[in-house]
Design a protein around this motif. Structure first.
Motif, PDB file in Angstrom:
ATOM      1  N   LEU A 108       0.834  -1.207   0.000  1.00  0.00           N
ATOM      2  CA  LEU A 108       0.000   0.000   0.000  1.00  0.00           C
ATOM      3  C   LEU A 108       0.870   1.258   0.000  1.00  0.00           C
ATOM      4  CD1 LEU A 108      -2.765  -1.021   2.569  1.00  0.00           C
ATOM      5  CD2 LEU A 108      -3.055  -0.727   0.098  1.00  0.00           C
ATOM      6  N   ASP A 130      -6.374  -5.232  -1.856  1.00  0.00           N
ATOM      7  CA  ASP A 130      -6.585  -4.096  -0.965  1.00  0.00           C
ATOM      8  C   ASP A 130      -6.933  -2.861  -1.775  1.00  0.00           C
ATOM      9  OD1 ASP A 130      -5.817  -4.752   1.995  1.00  0.00           O
ATOM     10  OD2 ASP A 130      -4.318  -5.774   0.770  1.00  0.00           O
ATOM     11  N   LEU A 132      -7.106   1.272  -1.872  1.00  0.00           N
ATOM     12  CA  LEU A 132      -6.526   2.490  -1.311  1.00  0.00           C
ATOM     13  C   LEU A 132      -6.994   3.668  -2.141  1.00  0.00           C
ATOM     14  CD1 LEU A 132      -4.342   3.456   0.826  1.00  0.00           C
ATOM     15  CD2 LEU A 132      -2.738   3.439  -1.081  1.00  0.00           C
ATOM     16  N   HIS A 138      -7.037   3.474   3.429  1.00  0.00           N
ATOM     17  CA  HIS A 138      -7.180   2.057   3.116  1.00  0.00           C
ATOM     18  C   HIS A 138      -8.610   1.641   3.451  1.00  0.00           C
ATOM     19  CE1 HIS A 138      -6.264  -2.321   4.511  1.00  0.00           C
ATOM     20  NE2 HIS A 138      -6.467  -2.314   3.208  1.00  0.00           N
TER      21      HIS A 138
END
Length: 252
Positions: A108, A130, A132, A138
């Motif tokens: 990230l 994930d 972002l 996040h």
């Protein structure tokens, strides 16, 4: 004497020098086991020596301890990265940040350095996804088995099903291709659904970044994706820069 960044995953051990401009040098790789490292069995020569080593590890504690011992023989200082609630402009969604794997966290950080909304998919032992946003928030993610692990699990339960081989086809006419198509297709479907849900959440479509040892085979199935094989190391450089600037490194 130079500083080096090390990424010890579940199946690979990689490194890159940390350049004075904040970037990383050529990525090197070694066999995963510490015994191989001690023996000097490396595709890029022996482990480097230098002033400071920065290590990110998701490997088993015993292997991490062995690798730390090797690094301490070669570097004046050894620092171990860990997940923080906030770092380098990224704010982690987890209420308990330590439960977010350091590899996902560093990916990230690496992704945020490029700006914009981004969906980060890591394809290694696990498939991790994930989200972002452009402001560094996040939004959480998913964890699933990677295509490689799916194949291995099927083989373990039914040995007549090969653990590797085959090619992706939309409707395969033999078992090897059907297995490749099903396992790769499952990963692609999860990524595509995550993109769809991310677009609904953000009101715009994020960029898609792939990293990890199993990412490249999925690229042709996800033409909108960009491959960032060194994303964890890039994030480790960002983490090291933040910790060095704060003059509060974490000793391993």
């Amino acid at each position: 004497m130079s500083d080096w960044l090390f990424d010890l995953g579940n199946s690979r051990f990689k490194a890159a020098s940390w350049r004075s401009d904040g970037g990383i040098g050529e990525v090197l790789a070694w066999p995963h086991g510490a015994d191989a490292l001690v023996a000097g069995d490396a595709s890029h020569g022996p482990l480097p020596r230098g002033r400071r080593a920065w290590l990110a590890s998701v490997a088993a504690p015993a292997l991490t301890t062995q690798v730390l011992a090797l690094l301490r023989e070669r570097f004046e200082q050894v620092h171990v990265a860990h997940t923080l609630a906030e770092c380098a402009g990224v704010r982690v969604a987890y209420a308990q940040p330590a439960r977010l794997g350091v590899d996902r966290f560093l990916a990230l950080l690496g992704a945020h350095a490029g700006g914009g909304d981004v969906l980060v998919a890591g394809v290694g032992t696990a498939l991790t996804i994930d989200l972002l946003d452009v402001d560094g928030r996040h939004h959480g993610g998913r964890i699933a088995a990677s295509p490689t692990v799916m194949r291995q699990a099927l083989h373990q339960r039914a040995v007549q099903l090969p653990a590797a081989g085959g090619h992706y086809r939309e409707f395969a006419d033999d078992t090897d291709d059907a297995l490749a198509s099903g396992c790769d297709g499952a990963a692609v479907a999860l990524v595509e659904r995550s993109l769809q849900q991310a677009a609904g959440l953000l009101g715009r479509i994020p960029a898609l970044l792939l990293h990890g040892g199993g990412a490249e085979p999925l690229l042709r199935l996800l033409p909108q994706a960009a491959l960032r094989p060194a994303l964890v190391l890039e994030g480790l450089a960002a983490w090291a820069r933040e910790r060095h600037a704060a003059d509060a490194p974490v000793r391993g």
